[in-house]
Design an enzyme around this catalytic site. Structure first.
Site, PDB file in Angstrom:
ATOM      1  N   SER A   1     -22.619   5.532  -1.266  1.00 25.19           N
ATOM      2  CA  SER A   1     -23.224   6.791  -1.730  1.00 25.19           C
ATOM      3  C   SER A   1     -24.693   6.601  -2.088  1.00 25.19           C
ATOM      4  O   SER A   1     -25.104   5.508  -2.516  1.00 25.19           O
ATOM      5  CB  SER A   1     -22.471   7.268  -2.978  1.00 25.19           C
ATOM      6  OG  SER A   1     -23.142   8.357  -3.585  1.00 25.19           O
TER       7      SER A   1
ATOM      8  N   TYR B   1     -19.931   5.778 -11.778  1.00 23.80           N
ATOM      9  CA  TYR B   1     -19.617   5.920 -10.341  1.00 23.80           C
ATOM     10  C   TYR B   1     -20.721   5.279  -9.493  1.00 23.80           C
ATOM     11  O   TYR B   1     -20.451   4.537  -8.552  1.00 23.80           O
ATOM     12  CB  TYR B   1     -19.486   7.415 -10.021  1.00 23.80           C
ATOM     13  CG  TYR B   1     -19.412   7.755  -8.549  1.00 23.80           C
ATOM     14  CD1 TYR B   1     -18.243   7.524  -7.829  1.00 23.80           C
ATOM     15  CD2 TYR B   1     -20.505   8.306  -7.879  1.00 23.80           C
ATOM     16  CE1 TYR B   1     -18.170   7.838  -6.473  1.00 23.80           C
ATOM     17  CE2 TYR B   1     -20.444   8.621  -6.533  1.00 23.80           C
ATOM     18  CZ  TYR B   1     -19.273   8.393  -5.836  1.00 23.80           C
ATOM     19  OH  TYR B   1     -19.208   8.702  -4.498  1.00 23.80           O
TER      20      TYR B   1
HETATM   21  N1  NAP Z   1     -18.298  14.231  -1.217  1.00 23.33           N
HETATM   22  C1  NAP Z   1     -19.467  13.660  -1.421  1.00 23.33           C
HETATM   23  O1  NAP Z   1     -20.490  14.345  -1.656  1.00 23.33           O
HETATM   24  C2  NAP Z   1     -19.613  12.158  -1.365  1.00 23.33           C
HETATM   25  C3  NAP Z   1     -20.911  11.615  -1.575  1.00 23.33           C
HETATM   26  C4  NAP Z   1     -21.076  10.254  -1.520  1.00 23.33           C
HETATM   27  C5  NAP Z   1     -19.989   9.431  -1.233  1.00 23.33           C
HETATM   28  N2  NAP Z   1     -18.749   9.986  -1.043  1.00 23.33           N
HETATM   29  C6  NAP Z   1     -17.640   9.061  -0.779  1.00 23.33           C
HETATM   30  O2  NAP Z   1     -16.909   9.491   0.359  1.00 23.33           O
HETATM   31  C7  NAP Z   1     -15.535   9.088   0.218  1.00 23.33           C
HETATM   32  C8  NAP Z   1     -14.626  10.279   0.463  1.00 23.33           C
HETATM   33  O3  NAP Z   1     -14.822  11.189  -0.621  1.00 23.33           O
HETATM   34  P1  NAP Z   1     -14.509  12.750  -0.561  1.00 23.33           P
HETATM   35  O4  NAP Z   1     -15.727  13.446  -1.005  1.00 23.33           O
HETATM   36  O5  NAP Z   1     -13.908  13.137   0.740  1.00 23.33           O
HETATM   37  O6  NAP Z   1     -13.491  12.873  -1.762  1.00 23.33           O
HETATM   38  P2  NAP Z   1     -11.944  13.239  -1.827  1.00 23.33           P
HETATM   39  O7  NAP Z   1     -11.623  14.425  -1.020  1.00 23.33           O
HETATM   40  O8  NAP Z   1     -11.637  13.279  -3.287  1.00 23.33           O
HETATM   41  O9  NAP Z   1     -11.215  11.976  -1.164  1.00 23.33           O
HETATM   42  C9  NAP Z   1     -11.077  10.767  -1.839  1.00 23.33           C
HETATM   43  C10 NAP Z   1     -10.005   9.932  -1.142  1.00 23.33           C
HETATM   44  O10 NAP Z   1      -9.809   8.739  -1.892  1.00 23.33           O
HETATM   45  C11 NAP Z   1      -8.430   8.600  -2.191  1.00 23.33           C
HETATM   46  N3  NAP Z   1      -8.308   7.905  -3.465  1.00 23.33           N
HETATM   47  C12 NAP Z   1      -8.840   8.255  -4.666  1.00 23.33           C
HETATM   48  N4  NAP Z   1      -8.513   7.351  -5.594  1.00 23.33           N
HETATM   49  C13 NAP Z   1      -7.775   6.408  -4.970  1.00 23.33           C
HETATM   50  C14 NAP Z   1      -7.127   5.213  -5.393  1.00 23.33           C
HETATM   51  N5  NAP Z   1      -7.158   4.800  -6.671  1.00 23.33           N
HETATM   52  N6  NAP Z   1      -6.449   4.483  -4.479  1.00 23.33           N
HETATM   53  C15 NAP Z   1      -6.386   4.881  -3.199  1.00 23.33           C
HETATM   54  N7  NAP Z   1      -6.953   5.998  -2.730  1.00 23.33           N
HETATM   55  C16 NAP Z   1      -7.643   6.752  -3.614  1.00 23.33           C
HETATM   56  C17 NAP Z   1      -7.882  10.023  -2.217  1.00 23.33           C
HETATM   57  O11 NAP Z   1      -6.515  10.105  -1.900  1.00 23.33           O
HETATM   58  P3  NAP Z   1      -5.324  10.044  -2.986  1.00 23.33           P
HETATM   59  O12 NAP Z   1      -5.812  10.788  -4.192  1.00 23.33           O
HETATM   60  O13 NAP Z   1      -4.161  10.654  -2.290  1.00 23.33           O
HETATM   61  O14 NAP Z   1      -5.127   8.589  -3.214  1.00 23.33           O
HETATM   62  C18 NAP Z   1      -8.665  10.632  -1.055  1.00 23.33           C
HETATM   63  O15 NAP Z   1      -8.040  10.294   0.165  1.00 23.33           O
HETATM   64  C19 NAP Z   1     -15.419   8.476  -1.193  1.00 23.33           C
HETATM   65  O16 NAP Z   1     -15.519   7.079  -1.117  1.00 23.33           O
HETATM   66  C20 NAP Z   1     -16.627   9.037  -1.908  1.00 23.33           C
HETATM   67  O17 NAP Z   1     -17.049   8.201  -2.977  1.00 23.33           O
HETATM   68  C21 NAP Z   1     -18.545  11.311  -1.099  1.00 23.33           C
END
Ligand code: NAP
Length: 244
Positions: free
Chosen positions: A138, A151
């Site tokens: 990120s 985070y």
């Molecule tokens: N959205 C943004 O703006 C953004 C920006 C920068 C980086 N990111 C990164 O992109 C990735 C995807 O994020 P997203 O925005 O799509 O969020 P999201 O919809 O909340 O997805 C997060 C994923 O991580 C899994 N997860 C969470 N805690 C976990 C744990 N303890 N063990 C195993 N799995 C876990 C969740 O599934 P379960 O809850 O079913 O386990 C889900 O599949 C993340 O790494 C996030 O940090 C996102």
């Protein structure tokens, strides 16, 4: 090609899974804690792509279970050519700033859990002499900010870890790509959309296209590279007063 996608219920991961299955003809193993949702995603993608798409449970904090998990995935897929680390959570940043248990939960879900599973997968890929690892990091990891440094520190550490691993595996035929994401419209950013927010489909297309080109450290979208370069240049004595 056989790819393990962790955090597969993330909309970004889902869109990326579709790119791999439909564009590259990859077979996939989708994992997260919500196994029912993972199974739904896997069934849907299997029908659309006509590829084998399996699903199962993965919890970043279950360190003892990681070796068996990796073995099971390899058995199910009949091998392993790539792994995508898409799991992560913002957690409750306000609580994490005063409660060590909450802070460590965020660190585990974003960093130490990734260190554990990537180390296992990397050994396998290194031994066979080919493969790839994509980690979703990120822009929050580029500089400590008052509002999300727990985070952000986990994502920054993940970026450093992936960088070192890339160096270690440079001559082994294993490619490591770090994708530093800006704001993407998912449940993680619900209620915080801005003009810079992009769709999960766009983020996934960029990640996939950059991975195909063999890129190593990428910003997604690319416009975050100059933004973060400028943010990193602000002297700390001013930056600390901005409060964001
Ligand atoms: N959205 C943004 O703006 C953004 C920006 C920068 C980086 N990111 C990164 O992109 C990735 C995807 O994020 P997203 O925005 O799509 O969020 P999201 O919809 O909340 O997805 C997060 C994923 O991580 C899994 N997860 C969470 N805690 C976990 C744990 N303890 N063990 C195993 N799995 C876990 C969740 O599934 P379960 O809850 O079913 O386990 C889900 O599949 C993340 O790494 C996030 O940090 C996102």
């Amino acid at each position: 090609m056989r790819i393990l996608i962790l955090g597969a219920t993330s909309p970004i991961a889902r869109a990326l899974a579709a790119e791999f299955a439909c564009e590259d003809g990859a077979d996939l193993y989708l994992a997260a804690r919500d196994t029912a949702e993972c199974e739904r995603v896997a069934r849907d993608l299997s029908v659309r792509s006509e590829r084998a798409v399996y699903s199962g449970a993965f919890d970043a904090s279950d360190f003892n279970g990681h070796p068996n998990f990796v073995r099971g995935v390899i058995e199910r897929l009949g091998g392993l050519d790539g792994i995508v680390v898409a799991f992560g959570t913002l957690g409750d940043e306000t609580t994490a700033q005063s409660d060590p248990a909450a802070a460590l939960k965020t660190i585990t879900a974003n960093f130490t859990g990734a260190v554990s599973i990537v180390t296992l997968a990397a050994e396998r890929l290194k031994a066979q002499g080919h493969g790839f690892i994509i980690v979703l990091a990120s822009v929050a990891g580029d500089r400590g900010r008052a509002k999300n440094y727990v985070y952000g520190s986990a994502k920054g550490a993940l970026t450093l870890f992936a960088g070192g691993l890339r160096g270690r595996l440079a001559r082994s035929g294993v490619h490591v790509m770090t994708a530093k994401l800006g704001f993407v419209d998912t449940r993680m950013t619900y209620g915080r959309q801005s003009a810079l927010t992009v769709s999960p489909a766009r983020a996934a297309q960029e990640i996939h296209a950059k991975w195909r080109r063999g890129a190593e450290v990428v910003y997604v979208p690319s416009f975050w590279r100059p933004i973060m370069a400028a943010i990193r240049m602000v002297p700390e004595r001013f930056f600390k007063r901005l409060g964001f």
